[in-house]
Write an enzyme that holds these catalytic residues in place. Structure first.
Site, mmCIF file in Angstrom:
data_model
loop_
_atom_site.group_PDB
_atom_site.id
_atom_site.type_symbol
_atom_site.label_atom_id
_atom_site.label_comp_id
_atom_site.label_asym_id
_atom_site.label_seq_id
_atom_site.Cartn_x
_atom_site.Cartn_y
_atom_site.Cartn_z
ATOM 1 N N ASP A 170 9.405 2.709 -0.593
ATOM 2 C CA ASP A 170 8.387 3.356 0.236
ATOM 3 C C ASP A 170 8.744 3.027 1.687
ATOM 4 O OD1 ASP A 170 6.226 3.904 1.834
ATOM 5 O OD2 ASP A 170 4.725 3.140 0.439
ATOM 6 N N LYS A 229 4.914 9.084 8.684
ATOM 7 C CA LYS A 229 4.822 8.514 10.033
ATOM 8 C C LYS A 229 5.909 9.016 10.984
ATOM 9 C CE LYS A 229 2.182 4.655 8.219
ATOM 10 N NZ LYS A 229 0.787 4.912 8.537
ATOM 11 N N TYR A 258 0.876 -1.182 0.000
ATOM 12 C CA TYR A 258 0.000 0.000 0.000
ATOM 13 C C TYR A 258 0.908 1.225 0.000
ATOM 14 C CZ TYR A 258 -3.509 3.354 1.702
ATOM 15 O OH TYR A 258 -4.349 4.427 1.855
#
Ligand code: HOZ
Length: 428
Positions: free
Chosen positions: A241, A269, A146
């Site tokens: 990623d 994050k 994702y």
């Protein structure tokens, strides 16, 4: 209606009349595990406290950002201090320069870096840059990975799409999805075949170097190395990623931990320490495609927001100055893996535990979980039962079998013991 979650149960009903599904991000709705979501009120260290006054050991940590635990004094003080100056300028600040220098000093292969406000923005921008730089359109992603909710990535995606079994997303045009090629995680042959089939058409390969959106999936020896070589051979940009792994698995993220060099890297994050910050960075030649140096356009009014960056800067600085924290997180992860495994084994519950550093996931089933298919073949209904048991015992796990658990430096022997005691009481 149980008394324990009374206020949360009332709140989700009210929320659903104002917000789609009552939530601002789908996975947190508890739809796949059943029951109603717990509404959180405050947090401290390793613990969350909900609206009903229940207390939980936190294994989500805001899906990754809270690596220092909740309300770490360095972070809250940095925010409070910055609040005295301004909330937003939409103009450059000295703190952004310091942040860029700190990121470069911690992460490999980052010559230039740009701040954005989320991991989604970071990945969507990195893909555009790879396309602009190479002049090619197609890219490869992996099933169950994702990369945020930009159109091109919502093909065979993990996280909420896997949780809710959403195969095709209405609203995404064939044009947007046609250039997205997919391969199974840990399957280098499929990547080779795609490069052979679409010779000179592939701009980039984007991958979570340790996947965290189909549970936690560890790359097998040679897989990332093979992708690196294929990208070199076919002049494609390798995008890591590192929204989940960045500054979490090591100072230099998965690149450092797994000793693989990416061309572009995306962050989110941890880089915001709990406030909305993302970033993309990489090799100078590629990053110089970005406007205003190059023509690949990318912008954001709140990019580099001083309050958000102060939280991220305080978090990264603390990690940078205390590298032994990564050893502590590794030890906690290994201990959790062993003790959870022992407890489930004694009960005769078939399981597989994947763990690297402070990312871990428990899959119910005996087979190895190495990709989306094997993650899906685990016993999801048993996971759902386990989730509710743990919640009732005061342990807050991701409400989906397709998400990695994240823990913080605030987890001590005491919290580990409480977690294992809770598992010991589980009846399958
Ligand atoms: N997509 C996030 C986990 N991979 C969930 C974010 C949220 O619900 O807050």
């Amino acid at each position: 209606m149980s008394n324990k979650y009374k206020k949360s149960e009332q709140l989700i009903q009210e929320a659903a009349t104002h917000i789609p599904g009552g939530v601002n991000s789908p996975v947190r709705a508890f739809k796949s595990v059943g029951g109603s979501p717990v509404f959180m009120k405050r947090a401290k260290g390793a613990y969350l406290f909900d609206e009903d006054g229940n207390q939980y050991i936190d294994y989500i940590n805001s899906w990754g950002p809270m690596i220092l635990g909740h309300n770490h004094p360095n972070v809250t003080e940095a925010i409070q201090e910055k609040l005295q100056d301004a909330l937003s300028f939409g103009a450059p600040t000295k703190l952004e320069v310091e942040m860029a220098k700190l990121i470069k000093s911690m992460a490999p292969n980052v010559d230039l870096v740009r701040l954005v406000s989320s991991g989604t923005e970071a990945c969507m921008s990195a893909l555009r840059i790879a396309r602009g730089y190479t002049g090619k359109n197609k890219f490869i992603k992996f099933e169950g990975c994702y990369h945020g909710h930009a159109d091109a990535f919502l093909v065979k995606a993990g996280s909420g799409l896997a949780t809710f079994n959403i195969q095709t997303v209405p609203g995404i045009t064939a044009g947007a999805a046609n250039d997205t090629l997919t391969a199974a995680y840990n399957n280098l042959d499929e990547v080779k075949s795609l490069f052979a089939q679409y010779e000179n058409e592939i701009a980039a390969v984007i991958i979570e170097p340790v996947a965290g959106n189909m549970g936690c999936i560890i790359p097998q020896q040679g897989f990332l190395e093979g992708i690196r070589s294929l990208c070199d051979e076919h002049k494609a940009v390798l995008i890591f990623d590192e929204v989940m792994t960045g500054f979490r698995l090591a100072k230099g993220g998965a690149q450092e931990r797994l000793k693989i060099n990416a061309d572009l890297v995306t962050y989110g994050k941890v880089i915001g320490g709990g406030l909305p910050v993302g970033a993309f960075g990489g090799k100078r030649e590629i990053m110089e495609s970005v406007a205003p140096v190059g023509k690949v356009y990318q912008a954001g009014t709140l990019s580099g927001n001083p309050i958000a960056v102060s939280a991220g800067f305080a978090t990264l600085s603390y990690l940078n100055e205390n590298p032994e924290l990564y050893t502590q997180l590794d030890r906690t992860g290994e201990l959790l893996k062993n003790l959870i495994g022992e407890s489930l084994f004694k009960k005769g519950i078939e399981h597989t535990i994947n763990q690297l550093g402070s990312m871990i996931s428990v899959h119910f089933g005996e087979h190895a979980v190495t990709d989306f298919k094997t993650a899906s073949e685990s016993n999801i209904s048993l996971f759902n039962k386990f989730f509710h048991h743990m919640l009732d015992e005061g342990v807050y796990l991701p409400p989906s079998a397709y998400e990695s658990w994240f823990f913080s430096i605030a987890i001590t022997q005491n919290e580990i013991e409480k977690t294992i005691n809770a598992i010991n009481k589980f009846e399958s």
